[in-house]
Every structure is written in structure tokens, then in C-alpha cells.
Design a protein around this motif. Structure first.
Motif, PDB file in Angstrom:
ATOM      1  N   GLY A  84      39.883  32.472  26.647  1.00  9.80           N
ATOM      2  CA  GLY A  84      40.024  33.939  26.529  1.00  9.80           C
ATOM      3  C   GLY A  84      38.895  34.602  27.386  1.00  9.80           C
ATOM      4  O   GLY A  84      37.955  33.700  27.725  1.00  9.80           O
ATOM      5  N   PHE A  85      38.987  35.690  27.402  1.00 13.84           N
ATOM      6  CA  PHE A  85      37.566  36.389  28.172  1.00 13.84           C
ATOM      7  C   PHE A  85      37.507  37.915  27.539  1.00 13.84           C
ATOM      8  O   PHE A  85      38.547  38.317  27.093  1.00 13.84           O
ATOM      9  CB  PHE A  85      37.771  36.598  29.800  1.00 13.84           C
ATOM     10  N   ARG A  86      36.415  38.596  27.666  1.00 12.83           N
ATOM     11  CA  ARG A  86      36.248  40.004  27.270  1.00 12.83           C
ATOM     12  C   ARG A  86      37.275  40.946  28.420  1.00 12.83           C
ATOM     13  O   ARG A  86      37.257  40.663  29.676  1.00 12.83           O
ATOM     14  CB  ARG A  86      34.991  40.378  27.274  1.00 12.83           C
ATOM     15  N   LEU A  87      37.849  42.196  27.668  1.00 12.90           N
ATOM     16  CA  LEU A  87      38.298  42.776  28.488  1.00 12.90           C
ATOM     17  C   LEU A  87      37.356  43.535  29.623  1.00 12.90           C
ATOM     18  O   LEU A  87      38.062  43.834  30.878  1.00 12.90           O
ATOM     19  CB  LEU A  87      38.838  44.086  27.753  1.00 12.90           C
ATOM     20  N   GLU A  88      36.237  43.640  29.501  1.00 16.32           N
ATOM     21  CA  GLU A  88      35.452  44.457  30.382  1.00 16.32           C
ATOM     22  C   GLU A  88      35.129  43.686  31.700  1.00 16.32           C
ATOM     23  O   GLU A  88      34.950  44.047  32.492  1.00 16.32           O
ATOM     24  CB  GLU A  88      34.046  44.528  29.823  1.00 16.32           C
ATOM     25  N   ALA A  89      35.729  42.153  31.568  1.00 22.84           N
ATOM     26  CA  ALA A  89      35.502  41.393  32.788  1.00 22.84           C
ATOM     27  C   ALA A  89      36.824  41.715  33.710  1.00 22.84           C
ATOM     28  O   ALA A  89      36.570  41.381  34.920  1.00 22.84           O
ATOM     29  CB  ALA A  89      35.745  39.889  32.298  1.00 22.84           C
ATOM     30  N   LEU A  90      37.811  42.301  33.381  1.00 23.94           N
ATOM     31  CA  LEU A  90      39.069  42.616  34.114  1.00 23.94           C
ATOM     32  C   LEU A  90      38.659  43.430  35.561  1.00 23.94           C
ATOM     33  O   LEU A  90      39.026  43.022  36.509  1.00 23.94           O
ATOM     34  CB  LEU A  90      40.115  43.336  33.235  1.00 23.94           C
ATOM     35  N   PRO A  91      38.206  44.540  35.273  1.00 22.38           N
ATOM     36  CA  PRO A  91      37.725  45.304  36.444  1.00 22.38           C
ATOM     37  C   PRO A  91      37.024  44.666  37.418  1.00 22.38           C
ATOM     38  O   PRO A  91      36.677  44.813  38.516  1.00 22.38           O
ATOM     39  CB  PRO A  91      37.040  46.586  35.749  1.00 22.38           C
ATOM     40  N   LYS A  92      36.137  43.898  36.872  1.00 18.50           N
ATOM     41  CA  LYS A  92      35.057  43.151  37.675  1.00 18.50           C
ATOM     42  C   LYS A  92      35.678  42.142  38.854  1.00 18.50           C
ATOM     43  O   LYS A  92      35.005  41.698  39.829  1.00 18.50           O
ATOM     44  CB  LYS A  92      34.061  42.185  36.910  1.00 18.50           C
ATOM     45  N   LEU A  93      36.877  41.808  38.459  1.00 21.51           N
ATOM     46  CA  LEU A  93      37.605  40.926  39.424  1.00 21.51           C
ATOM     47  C   LEU A  93      37.832  41.485  40.707  1.00 21.51           C
ATOM     48  O   LEU A  93      37.792  40.764  41.721  1.00 21.51           O
ATOM     49  CB  LEU A  93      39.228  40.678  38.850  1.00 21.51           C
ATOM     50  N   ALA A  94      37.833  42.868  40.746  1.00 28.82           N
ATOM     51  CA  ALA A  94      37.643  43.484  42.138  1.00 28.82           C
ATOM     52  C   ALA A  94      36.500  43.401  42.940  1.00 28.82           C
ATOM     53  O   ALA A  94      36.446  43.916  44.046  1.00 28.82           O
ATOM     54  CB  ALA A  94      38.233  45.075  42.022  1.00 28.82           C
ATOM     55  N   ASP A  95      35.433  42.935  42.318  1.00 28.47           N
ATOM     56  CA  ASP A  95      34.187  43.000  42.774  1.00 28.47           C
ATOM     57  C   ASP A  95      33.834  41.635  43.355  1.00 28.47           C
ATOM     58  O   ASP A  95      32.809  41.557  44.300  1.00 28.47           O
ATOM     59  CB  ASP A  95      33.029  43.388  41.816  1.00 28.47           C
ATOM     60  N   ILE A  96      34.757  40.719  43.065  1.00 30.46           N
ATOM     61  CA  ILE A  96      34.539  39.313  43.748  1.00 30.46           C
ATOM     62  C   ILE A  96      35.311  39.069  44.999  1.00 30.46           C
ATOM     63  O   ILE A  96      36.600  39.223  44.975  1.00 30.46           O
ATOM     64  CB  ILE A  96      34.907  38.422  42.681  1.00 30.46           C
ATOM     65  N   ARG A  97      34.661  39.138  46.193  1.00 27.13           N
ATOM     66  CA  ARG A  97      35.122  39.294  47.582  1.00 27.13           C
ATOM     67  C   ARG A  97      35.393  37.953  48.076  1.00 27.13           C
ATOM     68  O   ARG A  97      34.609  37.191  47.941  1.00 27.13           O
ATOM     69  CB  ARG A  97      34.288  40.395  48.350  1.00 27.13           C
ATOM     70  N   SER A  98      36.383  38.044  48.949  1.00 27.08           N
ATOM     71  CA  SER A  98      36.355  36.885  49.872  1.00 27.08           C
ATOM     72  C   SER A  98      35.374  36.835  51.035  1.00 27.08           C
ATOM     73  O   SER A  98      34.599  37.933  51.105  1.00 27.08           O
ATOM     74  CB  SER A  98      37.584  36.849  50.641  1.00 27.08           C
ATOM     75  N   LYS A  99      35.327  36.016  51.723  1.00 27.74           N
ATOM     76  CA  LYS A  99      34.162  35.598  52.778  1.00 27.74           C
ATOM     77  C   LYS A  99      34.137  36.939  53.647  1.00 27.74           C
ATOM     78  O   LYS A  99      33.220  37.315  54.208  1.00 27.74           O
ATOM     79  CB  LYS A  99      34.070  34.427  53.603  1.00 27.74           C
ATOM     80  N   ASP A 100      35.476  37.134  54.135  1.00 25.28           N
ATOM     81  CA  ASP A 100      35.683  38.172  55.080  1.00 25.28           C
ATOM     82  C   ASP A 100      35.595  39.507  54.497  1.00 25.28           C
ATOM     83  O   ASP A 100      35.526  40.629  55.095  1.00 25.28           O
ATOM     84  CB  ASP A 100      36.984  38.175  55.917  1.00 25.28           C
TER      85      ASP A 100
END
Length: 266
Positions: A84-100
């Protein structure tokens, strides 16, 4: 010097230690319905928000995809094979960007989820009560209930005293609406019984709603007692907005790509 009737009354009031309680009781009997209505609505909205999250199949499936993608990316590390994971991690998915920098991990998760199920992000539309449910904290709701219960307790003392002067008691009254045929003490007693019963139901509804929220927090892996309503629901609301935005961007990219292909063929 002779005192006026008003001055005489003022002296009597000043000497009557029970008068402030009587004034308070009268105010409670006049205003309790407004308080009860507000508490019932707060409880209703919170329980709706909890039910929306807990019963959402699409949200549960989406979370499973997030966990699966996270474990895949962290394979071979101490973070791999997480349960599992903490809910606060969900919005952070948008901060992890691709190389471009054009796409984020959240874009990728949405794509994977929608490939498995076209209705994978339906929860974005289902969670309609998150924002209104955030307006009151557990502390505010609990405080309002405590004030109401104390006001009812104080009012009971006054009503019991009023009825005792006429040889009556609350136990001797049958709960019903007062009529014009009732004496003033009897009418006051009946009004109080209704206020007490209605207030108890509202207080119970709020406590049940808070308990439901805490149960949901535990269900989602959060600390049930320490988790704040505005905190957890705020994270979910923020995440829904991010999912909606990223999904819109994916659809725009897909439409642009299709248009480009059509032009190259013509």
C-alpha cells in the motif's frame, strides 16, 4: 423614594440567581431547530462523501493500478512489492515527469488504467460531496455537538424546576406537540422533550458520521483518529482535479495525433 415597576422587576431579576439560566433556556428552545438542522446537514454531507469513496469500484481499481505501477518501477529496491501507500502520495504522481517533461507518471497510470477499464477514472465524477464535506473539521463538529448537549442539559434543569412548581415532572408528560389548551409549564415541558429528542438524534448523526469517516481513513491505510476530514478529503479532491486535467491533456494529444495522421494520408 418609590421605585417604578421596571425598577422593581430589575431588582427581582438581580436577586434571582436562576434567572440567567432561565434566559439561556428560553434562547435554546427558540434556536435549537436551526442548530439541529445545520448539524444534520453536516452529518449527511460527510456520510455521503465517505460512502462515495468507500463504494467506488473505479477508485479502488485505479489505486490498484497505481500500486502495481509503483511496484514495477521500484522492483529490486526496498520500496518494491509494497502492499500500500499513503494517500498524500497520489497528487505527487503528477510531479514525476518524463524526460521531455511533457507527460507525468500520472498520465501513464491513467493510460494503463483506461486500457484495462474504460471507466477507470469514473470516480472523478462520482466524488461530488468531497468539497462540501471539507467545510467542517472533526473539532468543529464535535464542538458544536458538545455545546448543544450542554445547552440541552442546562435547559432540562430549568424546565424541571418550572414543572415542579406546578406539581409536574418531565416523566409525567407524554411526548407530543403542545396545544393551546396546555398550561404554560406543560407546553414548555412538551417543547423541551421535543428539543431533547431532536437534538439527541442530530448529535448521534454527527457522531456516527465522524465514526464512518474514521473507518474510511483506516480502510485507506491512514490513522483513523488523527486523520483530519479537511486533510484527507482535500488530498482526494486535489487528486481528482489532477486526474481530470491529465486525462484532458491525454485526450487532446490523442486528437492532435489523429488529426496529424489524417492530414498525412490526404
Amino acid at each position: 423614594m418609590e421605585l417604578s415597576h421596571g425598577e422593581q422587576f430589575a431588582i427581582l431579576v438581580a436577586r434571582n440567581s436562576a434567572f440567567p439560566k432561565m434566559v439561556k433556556a428560553a434562547a435554546v428552545l427558540r434556536s435549537y431547530r436551526e442548530t439541529v438542522t445545520e448539524l444534520e446537514e453536516d452529518a449527511r454531507v460527510l456520510r455521503r462523501a465517505v460512502r462515495e469513496v468507500k463504494s467506488s469500484e473505479s477508485f479502488r481499481s485505479f489505486i490498484a493500478v497505481v500500486l502495481s505501477v509503483g511496484n514495477f518501477l521500484n522492483e529490486g529496491t526496498h520500496k518494491g512489492d509494497a502492499q500500500g501507500f499513503r494517500l498524500e502520495a497520489l497528487p505527487k504522481l503528477a510531479d514525476i515527469r518524463s524526460k521531455d517533461k511533457n507527460l507525468s507518471l500520472l498520465h501513464y497510470v491513467i493510460q494503463v488504467a483506461k486500457q484495462k477499464d474504460a471507466g477507470a477514472i469514473d470516480f472523478v465524477q462520482e466524488f461530488v460531496n468531497l468539497e462540501p464535506a471539507m467545510r467542517k473539521s472533526k473539532e468543529e463538529l464535535g464542538g458544536a455537538v458538545n455545546i448543544l448537549e450542554k445547552d440541552i442539559e442546562t435547559t432540562r434543569e430549568v424546565v424541571v424546576q418550572i414543572l415542579s412548581h406546578g406539581g409536574q415532572s418531565l416523566d409525567s408528560l407524554e411526548a407530543r406537540a403542545p396545544t393551546t389548551k396546555d398550561s404554560e409549564p406543560t407546553a414548555t415541558g412538551l417543547l423541551f422533550l421535543n428539543a431533547e429528542s431532536t437534538s439527541a438524534k442530530a448529535s448521534g448523526a454527527v457522531k456516527d458520521a465522524i465514526a464512518d469517516f474514521e473507518d474510511l481513513a483506516g480502510f485507506l491505510g491512514e490513522n483513523s483518529k488523527r486523520t483530519k476530514i479537511e486533510g484527507m478529503l482535500g488530498v482526494l479532491l486535489s487528486f481528482c482535479k489532477l486526474v481530470e486535467r491529465c486525462n484532458g491533456e491525454l485526450e487532446d494529444r490523442s486528437a492532435a495525433s489523429s488529426s496529424k495522421k489524417k492530414k498525412s494520408r490526404s
